[in-house]
Write a protein that holds these residues in place. Structure first.
Motif, PDB file in Angstrom:
ATOM      1  N   THR A  92       0.831  -1.208   0.000  1.00  0.00           N
ATOM      2  CA  THR A  92       0.000   0.000   0.000  1.00  0.00           C
ATOM      3  C   THR A  92       0.860   1.251   0.000  1.00  0.00           C
ATOM      4  O   THR A  92       0.581   2.215  -0.721  1.00  0.00           O
ATOM      5  CB  THR A  92      -0.929   0.000   1.230  1.00  0.00           C
ATOM      6  OG1 THR A  92      -1.734  -1.183   1.222  1.00  0.00           O
ATOM      7  CG2 THR A  92      -1.838   1.225   1.206  1.00  0.00           C
ATOM      8  N   THR A  93       1.908   1.270   0.807  1.00  0.00           N
ATOM      9  CA  THR A  93       2.790   2.438   0.871  1.00  0.00           C
ATOM     10  C   THR A  93       3.381   2.766  -0.494  1.00  0.00           C
ATOM     11  O   THR A  93       3.364   3.919  -0.935  1.00  0.00           O
ATOM     12  CB  THR A  93       3.925   2.186   1.878  1.00  0.00           C
ATOM     13  OG1 THR A  93       3.372   1.950   3.179  1.00  0.00           O
ATOM     14  CG2 THR A  93       4.857   3.393   1.951  1.00  0.00           C
ATOM     15  N   SER A  94       3.897   1.749  -1.178  1.00  0.00           N
ATOM     16  CA  SER A  94       4.521   1.974  -2.482  1.00  0.00           C
ATOM     17  C   SER A  94       3.509   2.417  -3.526  1.00  0.00           C
ATOM     18  O   SER A  94       3.741   3.372  -4.283  1.00  0.00           O
ATOM     19  CB  SER A  94       5.232   0.699  -2.947  1.00  0.00           C
ATOM     20  OG  SER A  94       6.344   0.410  -2.128  1.00  0.00           O
TER      21      SER A  94
ATOM     22  N   ALA B 254       2.456  10.754  -6.407  1.00  0.00           N
ATOM     23  CA  ALA B 254       3.499  11.496  -7.124  1.00  0.00           C
ATOM     24  C   ALA B 254       3.112  11.727  -8.578  1.00  0.00           C
ATOM     25  O   ALA B 254       3.347  12.804  -9.139  1.00  0.00           O
ATOM     26  CB  ALA B 254       4.817  10.728  -7.049  1.00  0.00           C
ATOM     27  N   THR B 255       2.489  10.732  -9.197  1.00  0.00           N
ATOM     28  CA  THR B 255       2.074  10.867 -10.595  1.00  0.00           C
ATOM     29  C   THR B 255       1.003  11.933 -10.757  1.00  0.00           C
ATOM     30  O   THR B 255       1.039  12.750 -11.686  1.00  0.00           O
ATOM     31  CB  THR B 255       1.547   9.524 -11.122  1.00  0.00           C
ATOM     32  OG1 THR B 255       2.567   8.530 -10.975  1.00  0.00           O
ATOM     33  CG2 THR B 255       1.161   9.635 -12.579  1.00  0.00           C
ATOM     34  N   SER B 256       0.012  11.950  -9.847  1.00  0.00           N
ATOM     35  CA  SER B 256      -1.063  12.938  -9.944  1.00  0.00           C
ATOM     36  C   SER B 256      -0.553  14.355  -9.696  1.00  0.00           C
ATOM     37  O   SER B 256      -1.011  15.311 -10.320  1.00  0.00           O
ATOM     38  CB  SER B 256      -2.173  12.602  -8.945  1.00  0.00           C
ATOM     39  OG  SER B 256      -1.679  12.658  -7.614  1.00  0.00           O
ATOM     40  N   ARG B 257       0.408  14.478  -8.791  1.00  0.00           N
ATOM     41  CA  ARG B 257       0.962  15.806  -8.512  1.00  0.00           C
ATOM     42  C   ARG B 257       1.819  16.302  -9.674  1.00  0.00           C
ATOM     43  O   ARG B 257       1.816  17.484 -10.008  1.00  0.00           O
ATOM     44  CB  ARG B 257       1.808  15.769  -7.243  1.00  0.00           C
ATOM     45  CG  ARG B 257       1.007  15.683  -5.949  1.00  0.00           C
ATOM     46  CD  ARG B 257       1.957  15.459  -4.778  1.00  0.00           C
ATOM     47  NE  ARG B 257       1.246  15.407  -3.518  1.00  0.00           N
ATOM     48  CZ  ARG B 257       1.017  16.452  -2.736  1.00  0.00           C
ATOM     49  NH1 ARG B 257       1.442  17.649  -3.103  1.00  0.00           N
ATOM     50  NH2 ARG B 257       0.373  16.332  -1.596  1.00  0.00           N
ATOM     51  N   SER B 258       2.589  15.397 -10.258  1.00  0.00           N
ATOM     52  CA  SER B 258       3.539  15.813 -11.286  1.00  0.00           C
ATOM     53  C   SER B 258       2.852  16.362 -12.528  1.00  0.00           C
ATOM     54  O   SER B 258       3.410  17.195 -13.240  1.00  0.00           O
ATOM     55  CB  SER B 258       4.437  14.642 -11.674  1.00  0.00           C
ATOM     56  OG  SER B 258       3.670  13.584 -12.206  1.00  0.00           O
TER      57      SER B 258
ATOM     58  N   ARG C  70       1.444   6.571   4.986  1.00  0.00           N
ATOM     59  CA  ARG C  70       2.880   6.522   4.702  1.00  0.00           C
ATOM     60  C   ARG C  70       3.152   6.881   3.249  1.00  0.00           C
ATOM     61  O   ARG C  70       4.114   7.596   2.942  1.00  0.00           O
ATOM     62  CB  ARG C  70       3.416   5.118   4.991  1.00  0.00           C
ATOM     63  CG  ARG C  70       3.467   4.750   6.467  1.00  0.00           C
ATOM     64  CD  ARG C  70       3.927   3.313   6.630  1.00  0.00           C
ATOM     65  NE  ARG C  70       4.000   2.895   8.021  1.00  0.00           N
ATOM     66  CZ  ARG C  70       4.416   1.700   8.422  1.00  0.00           C
ATOM     67  NH1 ARG C  70       4.798   0.802   7.529  1.00  0.00           N
ATOM     68  NH2 ARG C  70       4.462   1.394   9.704  1.00  0.00           N
ATOM     69  N   GLY C  71       2.309   6.371   2.346  1.00  0.00           N
ATOM     70  CA  GLY C  71       2.481   6.710   0.939  1.00  0.00           C
ATOM     71  C   GLY C  71       2.294   8.185   0.663  1.00  0.00           C
ATOM     72  O   GLY C  71       2.920   8.741  -0.252  1.00  0.00           O
ATOM     73  N   LEU C  72       1.448   8.837   1.444  1.00  0.00           N
ATOM     74  CA  LEU C  72       1.237  10.285   1.326  1.00  0.00           C
ATOM     75  C   LEU C  72       2.293  11.082   2.089  1.00  0.00           C
ATOM     76  O   LEU C  72       2.203  12.302   2.180  1.00  0.00           O
ATOM     77  CB  LEU C  72      -0.154  10.652   1.852  1.00  0.00           C
ATOM     78  CG  LEU C  72      -1.339  10.043   1.097  1.00  0.00           C
ATOM     79  CD1 LEU C  72      -2.650  10.386   1.792  1.00  0.00           C
ATOM     80  CD2 LEU C  72      -1.366  10.510  -0.351  1.00  0.00           C
ATOM     81  N   LYS C  73       3.262  10.372   2.680  1.00  0.00           N
ATOM     82  CA  LYS C  73       4.351  10.960   3.475  1.00  0.00           C
ATOM     83  C   LYS C  73       3.826  11.660   4.733  1.00  0.00           C
ATOM     84  O   LYS C  73       4.424  12.629   5.213  1.00  0.00           O
ATOM     85  CB  LYS C  73       5.183  11.929   2.629  1.00  0.00           C
ATOM     86  CG  LYS C  73       5.853  11.272   1.428  1.00  0.00           C
ATOM     87  CD  LYS C  73       6.718  12.265   0.683  1.00  0.00           C
ATOM     88  CE  LYS C  73       7.300  11.637  -0.561  1.00  0.00           C
ATOM     89  NZ  LYS C  73       6.281  11.272  -1.555  1.00  0.00           N
TER      90      LYS C  73
ATOM     91  N   GLY D 179      12.279   5.901   3.836  1.00  0.00           N
ATOM     92  CA  GLY D 179      12.999   5.715   2.584  1.00  0.00           C
ATOM     93  C   GLY D 179      12.124   5.151   1.487  1.00  0.00           C
ATOM     94  O   GLY D 179      12.221   5.561   0.319  1.00  0.00           O
ATOM     95  N   GLN D 180      11.238   4.225   1.841  1.00  0.00           N
ATOM     96  CA  GLN D 180      10.347   3.608   0.845  1.00  0.00           C
ATOM     97  C   GLN D 180       9.435   4.638   0.199  1.00  0.00           C
ATOM     98  O   GLN D 180       9.288   4.667  -1.032  1.00  0.00           O
ATOM     99  CB  GLN D 180       9.504   2.524   1.510  1.00  0.00           C
ATOM    100  CG  GLN D 180       8.484   1.883   0.584  1.00  0.00           C
ATOM    101  CD  GLN D 180       7.557   0.922   1.304  1.00  0.00           C
ATOM    102  OE1 GLN D 180       7.727   0.667   2.492  1.00  0.00           O
ATOM    103  NE2 GLN D 180       6.590   0.387   0.590  1.00  0.00           N
ATOM    104  N   ALA D 181       8.801   5.494   1.011  1.00  0.00           N
ATOM    105  CA  ALA D 181       7.875   6.490   0.469  1.00  0.00           C
ATOM    106  C   ALA D 181       8.598   7.497  -0.429  1.00  0.00           C
ATOM    107  O   ALA D 181       8.109   7.846  -1.516  1.00  0.00           O
ATOM    108  CB  ALA D 181       7.175   7.213   1.617  1.00  0.00           C
ATOM    109  N   ILE D 182       9.779   7.952  -0.003  1.00  0.00           N
ATOM    110  CA  ILE D 182      10.539   8.917  -0.809  1.00  0.00           C
ATOM    111  C   ILE D 182      11.001   8.284  -2.107  1.00  0.00           C
ATOM    112  O   ILE D 182      10.928   8.891  -3.181  1.00  0.00           O
ATOM    113  CB  ILE D 182      11.734   9.453   0.002  1.00  0.00           C
ATOM    114  CG1 ILE D 182      11.237  10.226   1.230  1.00  0.00           C
ATOM    115  CG2 ILE D 182      12.610  10.355  -0.867  1.00  0.00           C
ATOM    116  CD1 ILE D 182      12.342  10.634   2.183  1.00  0.00           C
ATOM    117  N   LEU D 183      11.485   7.045  -2.031  1.00  0.00           N
ATOM    118  CA  LEU D 183      11.980   6.367  -3.229  1.00  0.00           C
ATOM    119  C   LEU D 183      10.855   6.070  -4.218  1.00  0.00           C
ATOM    120  O   LEU D 183      11.040   6.195  -5.437  1.00  0.00           O
ATOM    121  CB  LEU D 183      12.689   5.072  -2.843  1.00  0.00           C
ATOM    122  CG  LEU D 183      14.067   5.229  -2.212  1.00  0.00           C
ATOM    123  CD1 LEU D 183      14.540   3.901  -1.619  1.00  0.00           C
ATOM    124  CD2 LEU D 183      15.070   5.730  -3.234  1.00  0.00           C
TER     125      LEU D 183
END
Length: 371
Positions: A8-10, A17-21, A134-137, A266-270
């Motif tokens: 879920t986090t990944s 990130a895709t929607s924001r970019s 976590r995925g949303l940081k 690290g997982q969420a940022i990566l």
């Protein structure tokens, strides 16, 4: 449980990130046009304002992330299945673990397992929601929810165990209530950030969850198999050995899982960096979390060697149990640097959505160690 929260986090970090970019890319395209004359600027300003509005809305309004809904549905289903399985299979499972019909541990263990299993839906749902945050940081919201829930558990334990005289059953009831409190707090905060009802059923990514979940399930089985066998052997040695084993195991897990927080960050940022193809950020993040992981492991080893001899008396005053705990202290301390690196490497692999490597490498290492 752990495959659900890791996947879920990944997935959430990648989709977010895709929607924001997309909105940010539109703004960058406008700004990269360079100097323009006044009449062109007048035409361009509405476009810039519109792009800024999209970015602000993506940060403040509820986000459309299908993987979040998928995780909640799967978590609910798995929690219900787990509850029924543990309730009806409690006695055979305990017998397999070495708690036979003549053991004084059978009755309280069966009572605890049966009651505790009713909290499985809340536990699986809370882990799924934690994966979304976590995925949303956003690691603060899960932290606050867990602090509130665990504090309530600590307060309810003596009330149910001693005041109401429920013993082990009281401990299980307190834990189940705290789990449902945690998931209620998390849901209360999540509905303000994420749209949990996607317009199309096709957007629910059950296939990806099940495929990658199966891969990580192989890894989880390899990890828990060793702990399960050890617990079974300890149970066959009697209550004294089992008590010492459980204390050592909980201390080892508590220390080791501190590195999991570093791995999750690290997982969420990566995952976000991979979605944006920001390779410089990928290399920098992976290097930094590995460096911090090594330092954290060494620090934990030192703290446990120095403090565990005295801290073990907080768990029990039984001399026989304390003697067995002292024999396990060197192992608990020596494995911390290895554990910290293992968690961090998992976070790096999960951030890259390389669940297959984690799944295949763990059983191979376990098999090699057994040889």
């Amino acid at each position: 449980m752990f495959p659900l929260v890791s996947i879920t986090t990944s997935f959430v970090a990648r989709e977010d990130a895709t929607s924001r970019s997309s909105a940010e890319a539109e703004q960058d395209e406008i700004l990269e046009r360079g100097p323009v004359v006044d009449h062109e600027m007048e035409e361009l300003m509405p476009l810039v304002a519109c792009s800024n509005t999209k970015i602000a809305e993506s940060k403040n309004e509820r986000r459309h992330i299908p993987s979040a809904s998928s995780a909640l549905v799967i978590g609910s289903m798995l929690g219900i299945i787990q509850t029924f399985f543990l309730i009806f299979a409690a006695k055979p499972l305990l017998s397999y673990m070495g708690v036979n019909s003549e053991s004084p541990m059978l009755k309280p263990a069966q009572q605890y397992l049966t009651i505790r299993s009713t909290g499985a839906p809340a536990l699986l749902l809370s882990l799924a929601v934690q994966g979304v945050f976590r995925g949303l940081k956003d690691t603060r919201t899960p932290l606050y929810a867990i602090i509130v829930g665990d504090s309530a558990n600590v307060l309810m334990d003596p009330i149910f165990i001693f005041t109401f005289g429920l013993g082990v059953k009281g401990a299980a009831i307190a834990h189940v209530l705290s789990q449902y409190l945690i998931v209620l707090i998390l849901f209360w905060r999540l509905v303000d950030k994420v749209d949990l009802l996607p317009p199309s059923f096709k957007e629910l990514q059950f296939g990806q969850f099940l495929k990658n979940g199966f891969l990580l399930l192989v890894k989880v089985i390899a990890v828990t198999l060793c702990v399960t066998v050890a617990a079974s052997l300890s149970a066959r040695q009697g209550p004294t050995t089992m008590a010492a084993f459980q204390i050592c195991l909980q201390i080892w897990l508590a220390a080791s899982l501190l590195a999991d927080g570093l791995a999750v960050a690290g997982q969420a940022i990566l995952a976000s960096a991979f979605a944006k193809k920001d390779y410089e950020k990928i290399i920098a993040t992976a290097s930094r979390v590995l460096q911090i992981g090594i330092l954290l492991g060494l620090l934990l080893s030192f703290i446990l060697v120095v403090g565990l001899q005295f801290a073990s008396r907080l768990f029990t005053k039984d001399i026989a149990v304390l003697k067995l705990i002292s024999l396990g202290i060197p192992f608990i301390a020596a494995t911390q640097p290895i554990n910290a690196l293992a968690f961090v490497f998992d976070g790096v692999n999960y951030g890259a959505s390389d669940f297959a490597y984690s799944a295949y490498s763990m059983p191979f290492c376990r098999f090699w160690l057994q040889l």
